[in-house]
Design an enzyme around this catalytic site. Structure first.
Site, PDB file in Angstrom:
ATOM      1  CB  CYS A  58      25.783 -26.229  -3.635  1.00  0.00           C
ATOM      2  SG  CYS A  58      27.421 -27.803  -4.584  1.00  0.00           S
ATOM      3  CB  CYS A  61      26.062 -30.350  -3.540  1.00  0.00           C
ATOM      4  SG  CYS A  61      26.926 -29.078  -2.626  1.00  0.00           S
TER       5      CYS A  61
END
Length: 140
Positions: A58, A61
């Site tokens: 991600c 993230c």
């Protein structure tokens, strides 16, 4: 994902105790951590899982992690900060994923940073904005 690995550590500042940091994988481990720390202010970061090399699938993230890690230092002393991995990309993308359907979570994106038990939450690129993250961690 039914893995229930839990890592817990207390961070300290000179002269005072900081946030208790808990790392879990999967919804059941998250809910166990919440129950264990009931009665305390709980912050939760839901993030994509990391591979064997420590890389998350991600990108938002990856951007948010260092910002959240720095800003959590401003959280109330007795708070608990739970970092919860939601699984690999395929698991997360499944619209019937437990994180998406749980009545108290209903996550729509990762990363999601929230103050548990309140409507306060930041999602995606907002989790990498230190001013917003700092405000979420401030005491009421």
């Amino acid at each position: 994902m039914s893995c229930s690995r839990v890592v817990e550590e207390a961070q300290t500042r000179p002269g005072k105790i900081m946030v208790v940091s808990v790392k879990v994988e999967g919804l059941s481990a998250f809910l166990e951590a919440v129950e264990k720390h009931k009665g305390k202010t709980i912050f939760a970061l839901f993030t994509g899982s990391h591979d064997a090399q420590g890389k998350s699938w991600c990108p938002d993230c990856v951007s948010a992690d260092p910002v959240v890690e720095e800003c959590v230092k401003g959280a109330p002393e007795d708070a608990v900060f739970i970092t919860c991995s939601v699984g690999d990309r395929a698991t997360w993308k499944d619209q019937t994923n437990d994180f998406r359907t749980h009545d108290k979570l209903k996550l729509t994106s990762v990363p999601t940073l929230m103050r548990w038990g309140t409507p306060q939450r930041l999602m995606e690129e907002d989790c990498a904005k230190s001013n917003l993250v700092s405000m979420l961690f401030e005491e009421d």
